[in-house]
Design a protein around this motif. Structure first.
Motif, PDB file in Angstrom:
ATOM      1  N   ARG A   5       0.833  -1.200   0.000  1.00 56.79           N
ATOM      2  CA  ARG A   5       0.000   0.000   0.000  1.00 56.79           C
ATOM      3  C   ARG A   5       0.872   1.256   0.000  1.00 56.79           C
ATOM      4  O   ARG A   5       1.875   1.322   0.709  1.00 56.79           O
ATOM      5  CB  ARG A   5      -0.889  -0.007   1.247  1.00 56.79           C
ATOM      6  CG  ARG A   5      -1.902   1.132   1.297  1.00 56.79           C
ATOM      7  CD  ARG A   5      -2.662   1.076   2.607  1.00 56.79           C
ATOM      8  NE  ARG A   5      -3.802   1.970   2.608  1.00 56.79           N
ATOM      9  CZ  ARG A   5      -4.561   2.182   3.684  1.00 56.79           C
ATOM     10  NH1 ARG A   5      -4.301   1.534   4.815  1.00 56.79           N
ATOM     11  NH2 ARG A   5      -5.592   3.003   3.627  1.00 56.79           N
ATOM     12  N   GLU A   6       0.475   2.255  -0.784  1.00 56.17           N
ATOM     13  CA  GLU A   6       1.222   3.504  -0.842  1.00 56.17           C
ATOM     14  C   GLU A   6       0.420   4.620  -0.186  1.00 56.17           C
ATOM     15  O   GLU A   6      -0.752   4.831  -0.505  1.00 56.17           O
ATOM     16  CB  GLU A   6       1.544   3.874  -2.286  1.00 56.17           C
ATOM     17  CG  GLU A   6       2.525   2.932  -2.963  1.00 56.17           C
ATOM     18  CD  GLU A   6       2.923   3.418  -4.343  1.00 56.17           C
ATOM     19  OE1 GLU A   6       2.898   4.653  -4.564  1.00 56.17           O
ATOM     20  OE2 GLU A   6       3.239   2.575  -5.194  1.00 56.17           O
ATOM     21  N   ALA A  72       4.317   1.808   2.074  1.00 56.36           N
ATOM     22  CA  ALA A  72       5.385   2.649   1.525  1.00 56.36           C
ATOM     23  C   ALA A  72       4.878   4.087   1.580  1.00 56.36           C
ATOM     24  O   ALA A  72       3.739   4.368   1.180  1.00 56.36           O
ATOM     25  CB  ALA A  72       5.700   2.242   0.098  1.00 56.36           C
ATOM     26  N   VAL A  73       5.701   4.987   2.083  1.00 59.48           N
ATOM     27  CA  VAL A  73       5.260   6.358   2.327  1.00 59.48           C
ATOM     28  C   VAL A  73       6.068   7.324   1.474  1.00 59.48           C
ATOM     29  O   VAL A  73       7.302   7.245   1.427  1.00 59.48           O
ATOM     30  CB  VAL A  73       5.408   6.725   3.816  1.00 59.48           C
ATOM     31  CG1 VAL A  73       4.947   8.157   4.059  1.00 59.48           C
ATOM     32  CG2 VAL A  73       4.615   5.758   4.686  1.00 59.48           C
ATOM     33  N   VAL A 113      10.434   5.026   3.006  1.00 62.46           N
ATOM     34  CA  VAL A 113       9.963   6.412   2.980  1.00 62.46           C
ATOM     35  C   VAL A 113      10.796   7.184   1.967  1.00 62.46           C
ATOM     36  O   VAL A 113      12.031   7.125   1.998  1.00 62.46           O
ATOM     37  CB  VAL A 113      10.066   7.081   4.364  1.00 62.46           C
ATOM     38  CG1 VAL A 113       9.556   8.524   4.295  1.00 62.46           C
ATOM     39  CG2 VAL A 113       9.273   6.294   5.406  1.00 62.46           C
ATOM     40  N   THR A 114      10.147   7.863   1.058  1.00 62.98           N
ATOM     41  CA  THR A 114      10.830   8.709   0.082  1.00 62.98           C
ATOM     42  C   THR A 114      10.373  10.144   0.264  1.00 62.98           C
ATOM     43  O   THR A 114       9.307  10.404   0.842  1.00 62.98           O
ATOM     44  CB  THR A 114      10.532   8.243  -1.349  1.00 62.98           C
ATOM     45  OG1 THR A 114       9.117   8.197  -1.539  1.00 62.98           O
ATOM     46  CG2 THR A 114      11.136   6.864  -1.595  1.00 62.98           C
ATOM     47  N   SER A 168       6.547   7.473  -7.632  1.00 61.40           N
ATOM     48  CA  SER A 168       7.105   6.144  -7.393  1.00 61.40           C
ATOM     49  C   SER A 168       8.212   6.235  -6.372  1.00 61.40           C
ATOM     50  O   SER A 168       9.042   7.126  -6.430  1.00 61.40           O
ATOM     51  CB  SER A 168       7.674   5.590  -8.704  1.00 61.40           C
ATOM     52  OG  SER A 168       8.492   4.484  -8.454  1.00 61.40           O
ATOM     53  N   PRO A 169       8.257   5.320  -5.391  1.00 61.03           N
ATOM     54  CA  PRO A 169       9.342   5.360  -4.421  1.00 61.03           C
ATOM     55  C   PRO A 169      10.711   5.251  -5.066  1.00 61.03           C
ATOM     56  O   PRO A 169      11.698   5.662  -4.506  1.00 61.03           O
ATOM     57  CB  PRO A 169       9.053   4.143  -3.528  1.00 61.03           C
ATOM     58  CG  PRO A 169       7.591   3.884  -3.706  1.00 61.03           C
ATOM     59  CD  PRO A 169       7.289   4.264  -5.109  1.00 61.03           C
TER      60      PRO A 169
END
Length: 448
Positions: A5-6, A72-73, A113-114, A168-169
């Protein structure tokens, strides 16, 4: 990451004074649906922009973690400093920021985390929440989610850029605008400039937080104390008329020609004959211009006398703002610089070296003065939006307002000349920008 999940976190923080009354706001958005999943905001009391921005980041990441610790954040912020430091491209120099960054980095596993810098206009939702928190705090209240803004609805206009194109990460800085691409071209000079301007204020937090709350003011209470978070750059033309503060240093007193320390802790001298003549000349000059719409003064005798002479000529009432009083110079009151150097050499050396150092005998540091003056500035901006206001005050408050408007370091206070009965002008725009228009004008005092 396929199957993961983003979530998108937008966060912001601000300080009205740097240091000054501060707050943060953060919003968590589902990248797949564009729906808001969580909002959070908090008033922080007196702190700096940097600390408030990091606290906003922490709150957003905590909210995302509470929703889904395996997500993913992607963090989007308009703070170049925070983004560059959290990505490791810039070093974190100030000790107050290091533990905040470390805590943020520990909330999710490495690589999950990006970070992306976005222009401020694309961070409107978090910016609004931060300002709502500051407004609530300055009313003595805690921020609460306004009615009708429950989580789960579409992000809407505040976050439409975020929802439209989740990043996109693998490419954390892939903005849709050339401005953000320019921001990625970070140079050593950029880093020095931003950190010098932003991190410098972090060292003032302890003294600013310890400063006493400003006394009640007779300035009209605003319906809303809303004020935009300070920003850099030129103000757009569609922001409406700025609020202009015409800054008048009071006329001479018997102590002025002798260059003696004369603050708020001494004998509070009245104007001399020369000082009254100077005030009359200022009044005549301002009456000819016809632009002053309100008069506000420091509570000290020399400023009240100056303000009354001018206000009587302009046909205006005088309001009193305690935050505009001069610094308390403690045991140095009434002494010359040379006398202070002879009697208190170590204290004087410390005072010249650091804005956190106070004059001997319980005087007020420049850091404490700045926090008080910044709070008064914010009250006045809220009370007189879009108007031209004469502020009759003293050397240190005027220099402080100029310094804060320019984003200049505290040592700049020693590098400005400010004559008795001089005029300076600072304009404040609705987006938080400030513009210095005039400094130390004494043309009105010259004989015809």
């Amino acid at each position: 990451m396929q199957g993961v999940r983003e979530l998108i976190v937008e966060a912001d923080g601000g300080s009205r004074g740097n240091p000054g009354p501060a707050g943060y706001g953060a919003v968590v958005i589902d990248a797949a649906t564009g729906r808001i999943l969580a909002r959070t905001a908090e008033y922080l009391g007196v702190t700096t922009n940097n600390v408030a921005e990091y606290r906003g980041l922490l709150a957003g990441l905590r909210a995302a973690r509470a929703l889904d610790a395996s997500a993913a954040v992607h963090v989007r912020m308009d703070s170049k400093l925070v983004v560059e430091q959290m990505t490791g491209r810039w070093k974190i120099r100030h000790p107050d920021l290091k533990p905040l960054a470390a805590e943020a980095a520990a909330l999710f596993p490495p690589g999950r985390v990006t970070y992306e810098w976005i222009p401020r206009e694309r961070n409107r939702h978090a910016d609004r929440l931060a300002n709502e928190a500051m407004d609530a705090g300055q009313r003595g209240e805690q921020w609460v989610l306004p009615p009708g803004e429950g989580d789960g609805e579409p992000a809407g206009a505040d976050a439409q850029d975020t929802a439209a194109s989740p990043a996109s990460p693998a490419s954390p800085a892939s903005p849709a605008s050339p401005d953000a691409a320019d921001e990625r071209a970070v140079t050593a000079a950029d880093e020095r400039a931003v950190t010098a301007a932003d991190e410098r204020a972090a060292g003032a937090v302890a003294a600013a937080s310890a400063a006493p709350a400003p006394a009640s003011s007779s300035v009209p209470a605003p319906a809303s104390a809303s004020s935009a978070t300070p920003a850099a750059g030129w103000a757009p033309a569609d922001l409406g008329p700025p609020t202009a503060f015409v800054l008048l240093r009071h006329g001479e007193t018997p102590l002025t020609p002798q260059k003696r320390f004369s603050g708020s802790g001494g004998s509070d001298p009245s104007l001399s004959e020369v000082g009254r003549e100077q005030a009359e000349r200022v009044a005549a000059a301002l009456a000819r211009r016809g632009t002053i719409q309100a008069v506000v003064t420091s509570p000290l005798a020399r400023t009240r006398e100056t303000a009354k002479i001018v206000a009587d000529r302009l046909g205006l009432e005088v309001a009193v703002e305690d935050g505009l009083r001069e610094t308390d110079f403690g045991a140095w009151e009434g002494l010359t610089f040379g006398e202070v150097r002879e009697r208190h050499p170590d204290d004087l050396a410390a005072w010249l070296a650091s804005p956190d150092a106070a004059p001997t005998g319980g005087g007020e540091s420049f850091t404490a003065t700045a926090a008080r003056v910044a709070a008064a500035r914010d009250r006045l901006l809220a009370a007189y939006p879009g108007r031209t206001v004469l502020l009759v005050t003293h050397v240190t408050p005027i220099k402080t307002l100029v310094r804060l408007a320019l984003g200049a370091p505290p040592e700049s206070l020693f590098r400005m000349e400010l004559s008795a009965a001089s005029l300076s002008v600072v304009a404040y725009y609705a987006d938080g920008n400030a513009s210095l228009r005039l400094l130390n004008d004494t043309s009105h005092l010259r004989l015809p």
